[in-house]
Design a protein around this motif. Structure first.
Motif, PDB file in Angstrom:
ATOM      1  N   ASP A 192       0.960  -1.496  -0.145  1.00 55.41           N
ATOM      2  CA  ASP A 192      -0.341  -0.074   0.204  1.00 55.41           C
ATOM      3  C   ASP A 192       1.207   1.276  -0.018  1.00 55.41           C
ATOM      4  O   ASP A 192       0.562   1.850  -0.933  1.00 55.41           O
ATOM      5  N   ALA A 193       1.882   1.408   0.875  1.00 53.57           N
ATOM      6  CA  ALA A 193       2.774   2.284   0.827  1.00 53.57           C
ATOM      7  C   ALA A 193       3.626   2.697  -0.197  1.00 53.57           C
ATOM      8  O   ALA A 193       4.119   3.930  -0.902  1.00 53.57           O
ATOM      9  N   TYR A 194       3.870   1.412  -1.135  1.00 55.69           N
ATOM     10  CA  TYR A 194       5.044   1.895  -2.142  1.00 55.69           C
ATOM     11  C   TYR A 194       3.529   2.101  -3.311  1.00 55.69           C
ATOM     12  O   TYR A 194       4.022   3.019  -4.201  1.00 55.69           O
ATOM     13  N   CYS A 195       2.556   1.317  -3.735  1.00 57.78           N
ATOM     14  CA  CYS A 195       1.363   2.053  -4.754  1.00 57.78           C
ATOM     15  C   CYS A 195       1.212   3.661  -4.357  1.00 57.78           C
ATOM     16  O   CYS A 195       1.785   4.371  -5.267  1.00 57.78           O
ATOM     17  N   GLN A 196       1.306   3.984  -3.291  1.00 53.78           N
ATOM     18  CA  GLN A 196       0.833   5.490  -2.735  1.00 53.78           C
ATOM     19  C   GLN A 196       2.161   6.438  -2.934  1.00 53.78           C
ATOM     20  O   GLN A 196       2.374   7.570  -3.846  1.00 53.78           O
ATOM     21  N   THR A 197       3.030   5.972  -2.904  1.00 59.71           N
ATOM     22  CA  THR A 197       4.746   6.387  -3.148  1.00 59.71           C
ATOM     23  C   THR A 197       4.741   6.042  -4.772  1.00 59.71           C
ATOM     24  O   THR A 197       5.259   8.205  -5.494  1.00 59.71           O
ATOM     25  N   GLU A 239       1.579  -4.190 -10.291  1.00 59.10           N
ATOM     26  CA  GLU A 239       2.523  -3.211 -10.416  1.00 59.10           C
ATOM     27  C   GLU A 239       3.288  -3.259  -9.560  1.00 59.10           C
ATOM     28  O   GLU A 239       4.522  -2.958 -10.068  1.00 59.10           O
ATOM     29  N   ALA A 240       2.816  -2.566  -8.529  1.00 59.39           N
ATOM     30  CA  ALA A 240       3.852  -2.358  -7.464  1.00 59.39           C
ATOM     31  C   ALA A 240       4.769  -2.905  -6.891  1.00 59.39           C
ATOM     32  O   ALA A 240       6.080  -2.623  -6.711  1.00 59.39           O
ATOM     33  N   LEU A 241       4.293  -4.753  -7.255  1.00 59.38           N
ATOM     34  CA  LEU A 241       5.158  -5.548  -6.493  1.00 59.38           C
ATOM     35  C   LEU A 241       6.361  -5.135  -7.415  1.00 59.38           C
ATOM     36  O   LEU A 241       7.579  -6.084  -7.064  1.00 59.38           O
ATOM     37  N   ILE A 242       5.926  -6.376  -8.802  1.00 63.56           N
ATOM     38  CA  ILE A 242       7.463  -5.888 -10.154  1.00 63.56           C
ATOM     39  C   ILE A 242       8.462  -4.943  -8.983  1.00 63.56           C
ATOM     40  O   ILE A 242       9.715  -4.800  -9.047  1.00 63.56           O
ATOM     41  N   ASP A 243       7.419  -3.577  -9.401  1.00 62.04           N
ATOM     42  CA  ASP A 243       8.556  -2.705  -9.634  1.00 62.04           C
ATOM     43  C   ASP A 243       9.555  -2.742  -8.242  1.00 62.04           C
ATOM     44  O   ASP A 243      10.488  -2.055  -8.011  1.00 62.04           O
ATOM     45  N   LEU A 244       9.049  -2.958  -6.880  1.00 65.42           N
ATOM     46  CA  LEU A 244       9.623  -2.880  -5.533  1.00 65.42           C
ATOM     47  C   LEU A 244      10.256  -3.833  -5.650  1.00 65.42           C
ATOM     48  O   LEU A 244      11.554  -3.756  -5.165  1.00 65.42           O
ATOM     49  N   LEU A 245      10.326  -5.777  -6.515  1.00 64.74           N
ATOM     50  CA  LEU A 245      11.337  -6.876  -6.697  1.00 64.74           C
ATOM     51  C   LEU A 245      12.604  -5.915  -7.198  1.00 64.74           C
ATOM     52  O   LEU A 245      13.751  -5.810  -6.392  1.00 64.74           O
TER      53      LEU A 245
END
Length: 67
Positions: A17-22, A30-36
């Motif tokens: 959730d935090a990564y999506c907001q940031t 999409e957030a998971l892929i970019d975070l990884l």
């Protein structure tokens, strides 16, 4: 699902959730892929082995979901 796994799921949801907001990602996938990918860059920059960490995490995951 055990209480311990519920806690892990909640922690992971908070991170996504935090990564999506940031990053303004619209989907958690999409957030998971970019975070990884970012974590891969982070391990490179810190002299760590992402694949080794992922393998270790998969071992833990497998052990934690076994009945």
């Amino acid at each position: 699902m055990s209480p311990a796994l519920r806690v892990r799921l909640a922690k992971a949801q908070t991170v996504i959730d935090a990564y999506c907001q940031t990053t303004k990602h619209r989907s958690p996938e999409e957030a998971l892929i970019d975070l990884l990918a970012d974590l891969m860059h982070w391990t490179d920059g810190n002299g760590l082995d992402f694949q080794k960490a992922l393998d270790h995490a998969q071992f833990h995951h497998h052990a934690e979901v076994q009945p």
